[in-house]
Design an enzyme around this catalytic site. Structure first.
Site, PDB file in Angstrom:
ATOM      1  N   LYS A  33      -1.979   2.143  -0.161  1.00 39.76           N
ATOM      2  CA  LYS A  33      -1.107   2.045   1.019  1.00 39.76           C
ATOM      3  C   LYS A  33      -0.428   3.391   1.244  1.00 39.76           C
ATOM      4  O   LYS A  33       0.239   3.919   0.352  1.00 39.76           O
ATOM      5  CB  LYS A  33      -0.030   0.972   0.848  1.00 39.76           C
ATOM      6  CG  LYS A  33       0.891   0.904   2.074  1.00 39.76           C
ATOM      7  CD  LYS A  33       1.963  -0.154   1.950  1.00 39.76           C
ATOM      8  CE  LYS A  33       3.272   0.370   1.419  1.00 39.76           C
ATOM      9  NZ  LYS A  33       4.164   0.989   2.397  1.00 39.76           N
ATOM     10  N   ASP A  62       0.367   1.888   6.801  1.00 42.39           N
ATOM     11  CA  ASP A  62       1.601   1.126   7.092  1.00 42.39           C
ATOM     12  C   ASP A  62       2.470   1.942   8.055  1.00 42.39           C
ATOM     13  O   ASP A  62       3.460   2.534   7.653  1.00 42.39           O
ATOM     14  CB  ASP A  62       2.303   0.894   5.740  1.00 42.39           C
ATOM     15  CG  ASP A  62       3.561   0.067   5.847  1.00 42.39           C
ATOM     16  OD1 ASP A  62       3.776  -0.601   6.879  1.00 42.39           O
ATOM     17  OD2 ASP A  62       4.350   0.089   4.879  1.00 42.39           O
ATOM     18  N   LYS A  64       3.578   0.722  11.241  1.00 40.46           N
ATOM     19  CA  LYS A  64       4.526  -0.157  11.962  1.00 40.46           C
ATOM     20  C   LYS A  64       4.801   0.305  13.391  1.00 40.46           C
ATOM     21  O   LYS A  64       5.951   0.537  13.778  1.00 40.46           O
ATOM     22  CB  LYS A  64       5.857  -0.233  11.208  1.00 40.46           C
ATOM     23  CG  LYS A  64       5.768  -0.760   9.783  1.00 40.46           C
ATOM     24  CD  LYS A  64       7.163  -0.945   9.194  1.00 40.46           C
ATOM     25  CE  LYS A  64       7.158  -1.495   7.793  1.00 40.46           C
ATOM     26  NZ  LYS A  64       6.799  -0.526   6.754  1.00 40.46           N
ATOM     27  N   ASP A  67       6.204  -0.090  20.518  1.00 37.73           N
ATOM     28  CA  ASP A  67       6.474   0.602  21.792  1.00 37.73           C
ATOM     29  C   ASP A  67       5.881  -0.275  22.889  1.00 37.73           C
ATOM     30  O   ASP A  67       5.488  -1.425  22.627  1.00 37.73           O
ATOM     31  CB  ASP A  67       5.833   2.017  21.754  1.00 37.73           C
ATOM     32  CG  ASP A  67       6.577   3.016  22.652  1.00 37.73           C
ATOM     33  OD1 ASP A  67       6.893   2.641  23.800  1.00 37.73           O
ATOM     34  OD2 ASP A  67       6.829   4.144  22.210  1.00 37.73           O
ATOM     35  N   THR A 119      12.848  -6.791   5.911  1.00 34.77           N
ATOM     36  CA  THR A 119      13.681  -7.437   4.882  1.00 34.77           C
ATOM     37  C   THR A 119      15.010  -6.710   4.700  1.00 34.77           C
ATOM     38  O   THR A 119      15.903  -7.215   4.035  1.00 34.77           O
ATOM     39  CB  THR A 119      12.946  -7.505   3.531  1.00 34.77           C
ATOM     40  OG1 THR A 119      12.418  -6.220   3.249  1.00 34.77           O
ATOM     41  CG2 THR A 119      11.843  -8.527   3.551  1.00 34.77           C
ATOM     42  N   ARG A 210       6.119   1.533  -7.318  1.00 36.90           N
ATOM     43  CA  ARG A 210       6.624   2.230  -8.497  1.00 36.90           C
ATOM     44  C   ARG A 210       6.204   1.674  -9.850  1.00 36.90           C
ATOM     45  O   ARG A 210       6.010   2.466 -10.795  1.00 36.90           O
ATOM     46  CB  ARG A 210       8.152   2.344  -8.377  1.00 36.90           C
ATOM     47  CG  ARG A 210       8.551   3.361  -7.312  1.00 36.90           C
ATOM     48  CD  ARG A 210       9.958   3.184  -6.839  1.00 36.90           C
ATOM     49  NE  ARG A 210      10.112   1.979  -6.044  1.00 36.90           N
ATOM     50  CZ  ARG A 210      11.242   1.579  -5.479  1.00 36.90           C
ATOM     51  NH1 ARG A 210      12.338   2.288  -5.648  1.00 36.90           N
ATOM     52  NH2 ARG A 210      11.285   0.481  -4.758  1.00 36.90           N
TER      53      ARG A 210
HETATM   54  O1  C5P Z   1       7.781   0.737  -5.314  1.00 35.56           O
HETATM   55  P1  C5P Z   1       7.752  -0.619  -4.668  1.00 35.56           P
HETATM   56  O2  C5P Z   1       6.792  -1.590  -5.317  1.00 35.56           O
HETATM   57  O3  C5P Z   1       9.138  -1.221  -4.498  1.00 35.56           O
HETATM   58  O4  C5P Z   1       7.179  -0.306  -3.207  1.00 35.56           O
HETATM   59  C1  C5P Z   1       7.050  -1.300  -2.228  1.00 35.56           C
HETATM   60  C2  C5P Z   1       6.439  -0.727  -0.987  1.00 35.56           C
HETATM   61  O5  C5P Z   1       6.421  -1.745   0.011  1.00 35.56           O
HETATM   62  C3  C5P Z   1       7.207   0.460  -0.387  1.00 35.56           C
HETATM   63  O6  C5P Z   1       6.245   1.321   0.253  1.00 35.56           O
HETATM   64  C4  C5P Z   1       8.083  -0.196   0.645  1.00 35.56           C
HETATM   65  O7  C5P Z   1       8.394   0.660   1.708  1.00 35.56           O
HETATM   66  C5  C5P Z   1       7.201  -1.350   1.117  1.00 35.56           C
HETATM   67  N1  C5P Z   1       7.927  -2.488   1.651  1.00 35.56           N
HETATM   68  C6  C5P Z   1       8.892  -3.194   0.923  1.00 35.56           C
HETATM   69  N2  C5P Z   1       9.549  -4.252   1.477  1.00 35.56           N
HETATM   70  C7  C5P Z   1       9.257  -4.617   2.732  1.00 35.56           C
HETATM   71  C8  C5P Z   1       8.305  -3.954   3.476  1.00 35.56           C
HETATM   72  C9  C5P Z   1       7.651  -2.865   2.895  1.00 35.56           C
HETATM   73  O8  C5P Z   1       9.151  -2.873  -0.227  1.00 35.56           O
HETATM   74  N3  C5P Z   1       9.882  -5.667   3.232  1.00 35.56           N
END
Ligand code: C5P
Length: 230
Positions: A33, A62, A64, A67, A119, A210
């Site tokens: 992603k 991703d 998003k 417009d 979220t 992460r």
């Molecule tokens: O590092 P981590 O597992 O927290 O990363 C989650 C990924 O999903 C990040 O790229 C974050 O921007 C994305 N994301 C999220 N929650 C959402 C939508 C997208 O954590 N509601």
């Protein structure tokens, strides 16, 4: 649907580091992603360069988009035909006509998803922008609109999986971030599920960043996660 269930969020601003991660993760059969931060640092050329080390890895772009229909259709057409992502997304709040236009413009090999309610927005934040419907009900309304517009699914939090699986049927993609393998650091995520819990509830794909990218051995961390969902 692509066979890879896990998409790793490569949230780094170093192109060489991204390439090293992408190569090793694709060898572990993990999707990639790339989001707004990466796209705005490196542009479509950077995405092409990053993915050149893993030509067979599915890409979730991703970005998003949100417009007017004509503009989003143009953006979706440009980026999807050039980069051929497995998944691409728009904001469902752009409306039915915007989603239909986006879908019509999308490269046929890419699946188009929608973001419902971010979220990061709770009921109070929604009310601040004149949106009185509670977030949970709004998520369901927008997911059903997404389906009606012919898109393949939504990005949703783990706590929304159950209700959206029931509301939108079995063929609908539920791409779910906020996932943490048992025992791993939460970082800034608040409500998390393990990969197995989310898939058992009905998620089709998981976005995990992460816990993989910051592991000493990212490919091994990814393999451990795959083993936990076998
Ligand atoms: O590092 P981590 O597992 O927290 O990363 C989650 C990924 O999903 C990040 O790229 C974050 O921007 C994305 N994301 C999220 N929650 C959402 C939508 C997208 O954590 N509601």
């Amino acid at each position: 649907m692509v066979s890879q269930k896990i998409f790793c969020a490569i949230d780094v601003s170093d192109l060489d580091k991204a390439k090293t991660l992408i190569k090793s993760l694709s060898e572990a059969d993990i999707g990639i992603k790339l989001g707004l931060e990466f796209f705005n640092h490196f542009g479509p050329d950077g995405i092409e360069q990053a993915m050149s080390v893993a030509p067979d890895a599915p890409l979730f772009l991703d970005l998003k988009f949100h417009d007017i229909p004509n503009t989003v259709a143009g953006a979706v057409k440009a980026v999807s035909h050039r980069l051929k992502p497995a998944y691409l997304n728009v904001h469902a709040a752009g409306g039915y006509d915007m989603m239909v236009a986006a879908k019509q413009a999308c490269f046929e090999g890419s699946k188009l998803l929608a973001v419902t309610v971010l979220t990061s927005l709770d009921d109070g934040a929604l009310s601040d922008v004149g949106q009185q419907t509670p977030a949970e009900a709004q998520v369901q309304t927008l997911a059903q609109l997404t389906k009606k517009a012919g898109l393949e699914g939504v990005v949703c939090s783990s706590k929304e999986i159950d209700v959206l699986r029931n509301a939108c049927g079995n063929d609908f993609v539920l791409m779910t971030p906020g996932i943490r393998p048992a025992g791993s650091a939460l970082n800034d995520q608040k409500r998390v599920m393990t990969p197995k819990q989310a898939l058992d509830l009905g998620a089709t794909h998981l976005v995990i960043g992460r816990p993989i990218t910051q592991a000493d051995n990212p490919a091994q961390a990814a393999r451990d996660i795959l083993e936990s969902i076998k």
